[in-house]
Each structure stands twice: as C-alpha cells, then as structure tokens.
Scaffold this active site. Structure first.
Site, PDB file in Angstrom:
ATOM      1  N   GLY A 109     -12.530  -4.210   4.282  1.00  0.00           N
ATOM      2  CA  GLY A 109     -13.615  -5.059   3.793  1.00  0.00           C
ATOM      3  C   GLY A 109     -14.917  -4.271   3.820  1.00  0.00           C
ATOM      4  O   GLY A 109     -15.226  -3.616   4.817  1.00  0.00           O
ATOM      5  N   MET A 136      -8.360  -3.321  10.450  1.00  0.00           N
ATOM      6  CA  MET A 136      -7.704  -3.833  11.651  1.00  0.00           C
ATOM      7  C   MET A 136      -6.814  -2.821  12.374  1.00  0.00           C
ATOM      8  O   MET A 136      -6.070  -3.198  13.274  1.00  0.00           O
ATOM      9  CB  MET A 136      -6.898  -5.095  11.286  1.00  0.00           C
ATOM     10  CG  MET A 136      -7.769  -6.195  10.704  1.00  0.00           C
ATOM     11  SD  MET A 136      -6.880  -7.695  10.223  1.00  0.00           S
ATOM     12  CE  MET A 136      -6.407  -8.347  11.804  1.00  0.00           C
ATOM     13  N   GLU A 137      -6.848  -1.554  11.973  1.00  0.00           N
ATOM     14  CA  GLU A 137      -5.914  -0.600  12.587  1.00  0.00           C
ATOM     15  C   GLU A 137      -6.499   0.769  12.928  1.00  0.00           C
ATOM     16  O   GLU A 137      -6.077   1.416  13.907  1.00  0.00           O
ATOM     17  CB  GLU A 137      -4.701  -0.340  11.645  1.00  0.00           C
ATOM     18  CG  GLU A 137      -3.853  -1.539  11.324  1.00  0.00           C
ATOM     19  CD  GLU A 137      -4.430  -2.371  10.177  1.00  0.00           C
ATOM     20  OE1 GLU A 137      -5.245  -1.835   9.393  1.00  0.00           O
ATOM     21  OE2 GLU A 137      -4.080  -3.558  10.073  1.00  0.00           O
ATOM     22  N   GLU A 193       0.829  -1.204   0.000  1.00  0.00           N
ATOM     23  CA  GLU A 193       0.000   0.000   0.000  1.00  0.00           C
ATOM     24  C   GLU A 193       0.869   1.262   0.000  1.00  0.00           C
ATOM     25  O   GLU A 193       0.444   2.323  -0.425  1.00  0.00           O
ATOM     26  CB  GLU A 193      -0.911   0.005   1.234  1.00  0.00           C
ATOM     27  CG  GLU A 193      -1.937  -1.112   1.222  1.00  0.00           C
ATOM     28  CD  GLU A 193      -2.523  -1.409   2.594  1.00  0.00           C
ATOM     29  OE1 GLU A 193      -3.654  -1.884   2.643  1.00  0.00           O
ATOM     30  OE2 GLU A 193      -1.851  -1.167   3.613  1.00  0.00           O
ATOM     31  N   ASP A 223     -12.361  -6.184  -0.542  1.00  0.00           N
ATOM     32  CA  ASP A 223     -13.161  -7.417  -0.462  1.00  0.00           C
ATOM     33  C   ASP A 223     -14.455  -7.074   0.257  1.00  0.00           C
ATOM     34  O   ASP A 223     -14.610  -5.977   0.774  1.00  0.00           O
ATOM     35  CB  ASP A 223     -12.381  -8.500   0.296  1.00  0.00           C
ATOM     36  CG  ASP A 223     -11.993  -8.042   1.702  1.00  0.00           C
ATOM     37  OD1 ASP A 223     -10.860  -7.575   1.874  1.00  0.00           O
ATOM     38  OD2 ASP A 223     -12.839  -8.096   2.622  1.00  0.00           O
TER      39      ASP A 223
HETATM   40  N1  ADE Z   1      -8.875  -5.355   5.554  1.00  0.00           N
HETATM   41  C1  ADE Z   1      -9.263  -5.613   4.289  1.00  0.00           C
HETATM   42  N2  ADE Z   1     -10.236  -6.524   4.259  1.00  0.00           N
HETATM   43  C2  ADE Z   1     -10.483  -6.867   5.539  1.00  0.00           C
HETATM   44  C3  ADE Z   1     -11.364  -7.771   6.157  1.00  0.00           C
HETATM   45  N3  ADE Z   1     -12.183  -8.515   5.434  1.00  0.00           N
HETATM   46  N4  ADE Z   1     -11.338  -7.866   7.507  1.00  0.00           N
HETATM   47  C4  ADE Z   1     -10.482  -7.130   8.238  1.00  0.00           C
HETATM   48  N5  ADE Z   1      -9.617  -6.261   7.707  1.00  0.00           N
HETATM   49  C5  ADE Z   1      -9.615  -6.129   6.365  1.00  0.00           C
END
Ligand code: ADE
Length: 248
Positions: A79, A191-192, A13, A215
């Site tokens: 996501g 996640m951050e 990234e 996703d």
């Molecule tokens: N970052 C990108 N896709 C994710 C997902 N499905 N869950 C957690 N962090 C993500």
C-alpha cells in the site's frame, strides 16, 4: 553454487515466475511448497511467504536452513503511504521496519529489542540492481501490448511491515505521522518484508525487495488490492525479476 530465493506473499504474485521455471522440482517442507529450478540461467528456489510476519519469517528460515540459499529477493505488492507513491508505481526497499513493534518504555518505539535498531538495511548491491531492473521492467511493460501505467514511477526507500492490512485513510495517516514522529519517513506498507529482512540479517544473507503499489492503504484499499493482485502483480514480478536475475 549460488542459489537465489525468490519469495512472494501470494500465488498470484508468483504465477508468472513459476510458468517460466525450468527443470521445476517441487519440495514440500514446513507445510509449504518450494519450487527449485533454473530461471534465466540462475539456480533459484521459488517460495510463498504467505501473509504476515511470522509466516514470512518461517519461510525465510526454511529457505536458508533447508535450501541453503545465499541471497533472497522478495517481490510483491504494498500500500502506498507517502505522497506521490501511486497505484502502479514500484517501490524498491532500502530498509525495513516493523510499524507494529512497540516495547516502549523499555525500548524506544519501533526498536527491535536486543538488536539496538528499528531498521534493517537491504543489501546495497542487490538493491541497486533491483532498482535498475525495476526501471527497465516498467519501461518494457509500458511498451508491451497491455502496457498500462506508462507514467509509473520507481521509488527507493523505507518500507514498513506489520500484521495488519491498512485499509483506511485515517488509519494510514495516523500510522504515517506516528512513524514520522519517530524519524521514519515511510514510502509504503505491507505485511512481510521486515520479518524477512530480520531473518536475513541474523543469517548474514543478502536481501533485496521490490513492491508494486496495489492500493493507497485508504478506504478503497480492500477493493483495489484484489483487482491489482489478480490482473497486474504477476506481470510486474516477471518483468522485474527477469531483468534482475540477468544482471546478477
Ligand atoms: N499490501 C498491499 N496493500 C497493503 C495494505 N494496504 N496494507 C498492508 N499490506 C498491504
């Protein structure tokens, strides 16, 4: 001097930004590499948060304490959770919360104990500029030689963070409904961001964040995520951050 931190979770990234960095200077600190330099006329520090809330909090703290940054932007992938948030879309965060924080019944679910709040707000002015930069960046990418996702949308709203890669439609739906029950309508999951938002809140450092949807946090997520990160994430980060820095 105003110094801007640009944080990404993964090297893929960050790659496009590092390529453009002028007078690059690498400083290793806290087991991480930080890149100082100039980008589009702005003094910047590029950093990798790594993955997860603790690693991200460590990175954000180091950027503030050691590198004295006065504002921070996070650029990465997420996501999609809400209906209508598709792969290739962009979400600009207005607020963050930790979806895996639960100190109930002592504190309300999702509330960060002793802060009296579940959500941490992003800086309004930086976020408004990031939204405009994201719209312009997507338009630029769509016109470019490899411009896919010409129908991609830019959304603005709440993002949830947690120490879990959400990769199942059932899990994703359950998470979304639980958050909805708590009054939190979430656009995307990663996640951050919430960890960085909380550190920036503690230090009074303005924070903004943009995430490209890699996703749908469904059964296909573990397949879509690496492909998107490798092929697309860096181009998005470059196109958006470039315009954002110029607008500051
Ligand atoms: N970052 C990108 N896709 C994710 C997902 N499905 N869950 C957690 N962090 C993500």
């Amino acid at each position: 001097m105003t110094r801007t931190a640009i944080v990404s979770a993964l090297a893929e990234e960050q790659f496009g930004l590092l390529e453009l960095l002028q007078q690059p200077q690498k400083v290793s600190h806290a087991g991480r590499d930080f890149w100082q330099g100039q980008l589009h006329g702005q003094a910047v520090v590029l950093a990798l948060s790594r993955i997860g809330k603790v690693a991200a909090a460590t990175t954000a703290t180091a950027l503030i304490e050691r590198f004295k940054v006065s504002r921070m932007v996070f650029t990465g992938v997420a996501g999609g959770m809400a209906d209508g948030v598709h792969v290739g879309d962009v979400v600009v965060a207005t607020e963050f919360l930790q979806h895996d924080l639960d100190a109930s019944p002592i504190f309300p679910r999702y509330e960060v104990p002793l802060y009296g709040q579940a959500r941490f707000r992003c800086d309004e002015a930086l976020t408004a500029l990031l939204f405009e930069a994201s719209q312009a960046g997507l338009t630029g990418l769509a016109r470019g030689p490899r411009g896919a996702w010409s129908d991609a949308a830019v959304h603005r709203g709440l993002i949830a963070s947690g120490d879990r890669f959400v990769s199942g439609a059932t899990e994703s739906r359950a998470l979304r409904l639980a958050l909805q029950d708590g009054g939190h309508a979430v656009l995307a999951v990663e996640m951050e961001g919430a960890a960085v938002a909380q550190v920036c809140f503690d230090y009074g450092v303005p924070f903004a964040a943009v995430r490209t949807i890699s996703d749908r946090a469904d059964d296909q997520a573990h397949v879509d995520f690496p492909v998107f990160v490798k092929d697309v994430a860096s181009r998005y980060a470059q196109a958006i951050v470039h315009r954002w820095l110029k607008s500051l």
